[in-house]
Design a protein around this motif. Structure first.
Motif, PDB file in Angstrom:
ATOM      1  N   GLY A  69       0.821  -1.198   0.000  1.00  0.00           N
ATOM      2  CA  GLY A  69       0.000   0.000   0.000  1.00  0.00           C
ATOM      3  C   GLY A  69       0.859   1.254   0.000  1.00  0.00           C
ATOM      4  N   LEU A  70       0.199   2.392   0.020  1.00  0.00           N
ATOM      5  CA  LEU A  70       0.935   3.652   0.026  1.00  0.00           C
ATOM      6  C   LEU A  70       1.754   3.826   1.310  1.00  0.00           C
ATOM      7  CD1 LEU A  70       1.681   6.330  -1.295  1.00  0.00           C
ATOM      8  CD2 LEU A  70      -0.494   7.263  -0.450  1.00  0.00           C
ATOM      9  N   PRO A  71       1.174   3.576   2.498  1.00  0.00           N
ATOM     10  CA  PRO A  71       1.991   3.724   3.710  1.00  0.00           C
ATOM     11  C   PRO A  71       3.190   2.777   3.741  1.00  0.00           C
ATOM     12  CG  PRO A  71      -0.324   3.610   4.280  1.00  0.00           C
ATOM     13  CD  PRO A  71      -0.218   3.263   2.823  1.00  0.00           C
ATOM     14  N   GLY A  72       2.984   1.540   3.312  1.00  0.00           N
ATOM     15  CA  GLY A  72       4.084   0.575   3.290  1.00  0.00           C
ATOM     16  C   GLY A  72       5.164   0.946   2.294  1.00  0.00           C
ATOM     17  N   ARG A  73       4.754   1.518   1.182  1.00  0.00           N
ATOM     18  CA  ARG A  73       5.699   1.987   0.166  1.00  0.00           C
ATOM     19  C   ARG A  73       6.554   3.127   0.720  1.00  0.00           C
ATOM     20  NH1 ARG A  73       2.669   3.124  -5.379  1.00  0.00           N
ATOM     21  NH2 ARG A  73       1.638   1.303  -4.517  1.00  0.00           N
ATOM     22  N   VAL A  74       5.893   4.090   1.382  1.00  0.00           N
ATOM     23  CA  VAL A  74       6.612   5.216   1.981  1.00  0.00           C
ATOM     24  C   VAL A  74       7.544   4.710   3.079  1.00  0.00           C
ATOM     25  CG1 VAL A  74       6.341   7.331   3.341  1.00  0.00           C
ATOM     26  CG2 VAL A  74       4.834   6.898   1.383  1.00  0.00           C
ATOM     27  N   ALA A  97       8.770  10.294   0.209  1.00  0.00           N
ATOM     28  CA  ALA A  97       7.408  10.539  -0.251  1.00  0.00           C
ATOM     29  C   ALA A  97       7.113   9.730  -1.510  1.00  0.00           C
ATOM     30  CB  ALA A  97       7.206  12.029  -0.511  1.00  0.00           C
ATOM     31  N   ALA A  98       5.849   9.333  -1.648  1.00  0.00           N
ATOM     32  CA  ALA A  98       5.420   8.563  -2.821  1.00  0.00           C
ATOM     33  C   ALA A  98       4.088   9.115  -3.318  1.00  0.00           C
ATOM     34  CB  ALA A  98       5.283   7.087  -2.472  1.00  0.00           C
ATOM     35  N   TRP A  99       3.860   8.969  -4.605  1.00  0.00           N
ATOM     36  CA  TRP A  99       2.666   9.497  -5.269  1.00  0.00           C
ATOM     37  C   TRP A  99       2.030   8.380  -6.065  1.00  0.00           C
ATOM     38  CZ3 TRP A  99       2.041  15.111  -5.975  1.00  0.00           C
ATOM     39  CH2 TRP A  99       0.943  15.455  -6.761  1.00  0.00           C
ATOM     40  N   ILE A 100       0.716   8.271  -5.983  1.00  0.00           N
ATOM     41  CA  ILE A 100      -0.030   7.327  -6.808  1.00  0.00           C
ATOM     42  C   ILE A 100      -1.035   8.147  -7.607  1.00  0.00           C
ATOM     43  CG2 ILE A 100      -1.565   5.327  -6.862  1.00  0.00           C
ATOM     44  CD1 ILE A 100      -0.428   4.502  -4.135  1.00  0.00           C
ATOM     45  N   SER A 101      -0.936   8.093  -8.925  1.00  0.00           N
ATOM     46  CA  SER A 101      -1.833   8.882  -9.782  1.00  0.00           C
ATOM     47  C   SER A 101      -3.291   8.469  -9.612  1.00  0.00           C
ATOM     48  CB  SER A 101      -1.434   8.739 -11.249  1.00  0.00           C
ATOM     49  OG  SER A 101      -0.162   9.293 -11.453  1.00  0.00           O
ATOM     50  N   PHE A 127       3.916  10.867   2.786  1.00  0.00           N
ATOM     51  CA  PHE A 127       5.302  11.185   3.092  1.00  0.00           C
ATOM     52  C   PHE A 127       5.657  10.671   4.481  1.00  0.00           C
ATOM     53  CE2 PHE A 127       2.851  14.877   4.398  1.00  0.00           C
ATOM     54  CZ  PHE A 127       3.385  15.241   5.627  1.00  0.00           C
ATOM     55  N   PRO A 128       6.931  10.368   4.680  1.00  0.00           N
ATOM     56  CA  PRO A 128       7.356   9.817   5.968  1.00  0.00           C
ATOM     57  C   PRO A 128       7.548  10.917   7.011  1.00  0.00           C
ATOM     58  CG  PRO A 128       9.235   9.975   4.513  1.00  0.00           C
ATOM     59  CD  PRO A 128       8.028  10.407   3.717  1.00  0.00           C
ATOM     60  N   ILE A 129       7.250  10.572   8.239  1.00  0.00           N
ATOM     61  CA  ILE A 129       7.573  11.414   9.393  1.00  0.00           C
ATOM     62  C   ILE A 129       8.807  10.773  10.005  1.00  0.00           C
ATOM     63  CG2 ILE A 129       6.781  12.348  11.591  1.00  0.00           C
ATOM     64  CD1 ILE A 129       5.115  13.238   9.141  1.00  0.00           C
ATOM     65  N   VAL A 130       9.929  11.481   9.893  1.00  0.00           N
ATOM     66  CA  VAL A 130      11.209  10.934  10.363  1.00  0.00           C
ATOM     67  C   VAL A 130      11.875  11.966  11.260  1.00  0.00           C
ATOM     68  CG1 VAL A 130      13.458  10.018   9.669  1.00  0.00           C
ATOM     69  CG2 VAL A 130      11.471   9.645   8.212  1.00  0.00           C
ATOM     70  N   GLY A 131      12.229  11.538  12.452  1.00  0.00           N
ATOM     71  CA  GLY A 131      12.924  12.419  13.385  1.00  0.00           C
ATOM     72  C   GLY A 131      14.308  11.876  13.679  1.00  0.00           C
ATOM     73  N   PRO A 132      15.018  12.549  14.568  1.00  0.00           N
ATOM     74  CA  PRO A 132      16.339  12.068  14.948  1.00  0.00           C
ATOM     75  C   PRO A 132      16.319  10.636  15.500  1.00  0.00           C
ATOM     76  CG  PRO A 132      16.028  14.310  15.718  1.00  0.00           C
ATOM     77  CD  PRO A 132      14.710  13.841  15.163  1.00  0.00           C
ATOM     78  N   SER A 133      15.178  10.234  16.085  1.00  0.00           N
ATOM     79  CA  SER A 133      15.075   8.878  16.632  1.00  0.00           C
ATOM     80  C   SER A 133      14.771   7.842  15.553  1.00  0.00           C
ATOM     81  CB  SER A 133      13.989   8.827  17.707  1.00  0.00           C
ATOM     82  OG  SER A 133      12.711   9.060  17.141  1.00  0.00           O
ATOM     83  N   MET A 171       2.100  10.133   6.776  1.00  0.00           N
ATOM     84  CA  MET A 171       0.874  10.905   6.561  1.00  0.00           C
ATOM     85  C   MET A 171       0.508  10.731   5.096  1.00  0.00           C
ATOM     86  SD  MET A 171       1.354  14.378   8.767  1.00  0.00           S
ATOM     87  CE  MET A 171      -0.379  14.770   8.720  1.00  0.00           C
ATOM     88  N   GLU A 172      -0.765  10.489   4.838  1.00  0.00           N
ATOM     89  CA  GLU A 172      -1.193  10.323   3.457  1.00  0.00           C
ATOM     90  C   GLU A 172      -2.402  11.208   3.179  1.00  0.00           C
ATOM     91  OE1 GLU A 172      -3.447   6.056   4.291  1.00  0.00           O
ATOM     92  OE2 GLU A 172      -2.038   6.209   2.647  1.00  0.00           O
ATOM     93  N   PHE A 173      -2.494  11.647   1.924  1.00  0.00           N
ATOM     94  CA  PHE A 173      -3.537  12.561   1.491  1.00  0.00           C
ATOM     95  C   PHE A 173      -4.133  12.060   0.183  1.00  0.00           C
ATOM     96  CE2 PHE A 173      -0.549  14.788   4.088  1.00  0.00           C
ATOM     97  CZ  PHE A 173      -1.337  15.566   4.920  1.00  0.00           C
ATOM     98  N   PHE A 174      -5.428  12.312   0.005  1.00  0.00           N
ATOM     99  CA  PHE A 174      -6.149  11.796  -1.151  1.00  0.00           C
ATOM    100  C   PHE A 174      -6.875  12.919  -1.882  1.00  0.00           C
ATOM    101  CE2 PHE A 174      -5.632   8.405   1.844  1.00  0.00           C
ATOM    102  CZ  PHE A 174      -5.263   7.339   1.059  1.00  0.00           C
ATOM    103  N   SER A 175      -7.138  12.678  -3.161  1.00  0.00           N
ATOM    104  CA  SER A 175      -7.831  13.647  -4.010  1.00  0.00           C
ATOM    105  C   SER A 175      -8.840  12.903  -4.882  1.00  0.00           C
ATOM    106  CB  SER A 175      -6.811  14.363  -4.903  1.00  0.00           C
ATOM    107  OG  SER A 175      -7.474  15.125  -5.886  1.00  0.00           O
ATOM    108  N   PRO A 176      -9.944  13.554  -5.210  1.00  0.00           N
ATOM    109  CA  PRO A 176     -10.883  12.927  -6.145  1.00  0.00           C
ATOM    110  C   PRO A 176     -10.385  12.977  -7.589  1.00  0.00           C
ATOM    111  CG  PRO A 176     -11.701  15.076  -5.450  1.00  0.00           C
ATOM    112  CD  PRO A 176     -10.460  14.804  -4.648  1.00  0.00           C
ATOM    113  N   GLU A 177      -9.291  13.690  -7.820  1.00  0.00           N
ATOM    114  CA  GLU A 177      -8.750  13.837  -9.176  1.00  0.00           C
ATOM    115  C   GLU A 177      -7.567  12.898  -9.405  1.00  0.00           C
ATOM    116  OE1 GLU A 177      -7.698  17.933  -9.744  1.00  0.00           O
ATOM    117  OE2 GLU A 177      -9.545  18.607  -8.761  1.00  0.00           O
ATOM    118  N   ILE A 178      -7.428  12.438 -10.641  1.00  0.00           N
ATOM    119  CA  ILE A 178      -6.250  11.683 -11.051  1.00  0.00           C
ATOM    120  C   ILE A 178      -5.189  12.716 -11.402  1.00  0.00           C
ATOM    121  CG2 ILE A 178      -5.286  10.127 -12.786  1.00  0.00           C
ATOM    122  CD1 ILE A 178      -8.120   8.896 -13.011  1.00  0.00           C
TER     123      ILE A 178
END
Length: 122
Positions: A12-17, A23-27, A52-58, A64-71
């Motif tokens: 999935g998108l989270p697993g890919r990231v 960050a990863a994009w799926i059209s 996109f990944p949330i990455v800190g010093p640890s 975090m993932e975001f969706f759109s009704p548009e391709i």
């Protein structure tokens, strides 16, 4: 979809990231063979997505993932920007965790006592 789901690295998108730590994009998630929630996305009219990944010093903290009704076609500038934002969010989270641990170590109460409403100057 507002529920807890765990994804393995690469799935999935989270697993890919997570696996790429970038960050990863799926059209169009409905057409993506590696998007387990495609049926739900189609039902809700969602197509484009990026995460996109949330990455800190640890280390890696989440996605975090975001969706759109548009391709939409991938936008590398947007992905780079969100990689940077994910790093800033990760630093903030790690800093807040460190502050909380310090307060706990000092034995500070979680809530500060409220100041008295009455004041008597001497």
């Amino acid at each position: 979809m507002n529920q807890r789901i765990t994804f393995a690295p690469g799935v999935g998108l989270p697993g890919r990231v997570w696996s790429e730590v970038r960050a990863a994009w799926i059209s169009d998630v409905v057409q993506d063979p590696n998007f387990p929630r495609a049926v739900s996305a189609a039902k809700d009219g969602l197509h484009g997505a990026f995460g996109f990944p949330i990455v800190g010093p640890s280390g890696f903290l989440g996605v975090m993932e975001f969706f759109s009704p548009e391709i939409r076609k991938p936008d590398e500038d947007v992905l780079r920007m969100f990689d940077a934002i994910g790093g800033q969010v990760g630093q903030f989270i790690d800093r807040k965790r460190a502050e909380a641990e310090l307060e706990h170590a000092k034995g500070w109460p979680r809530r500060r006592p409220r100041p008295s409403r009455s004041f008597s100057p001497t």
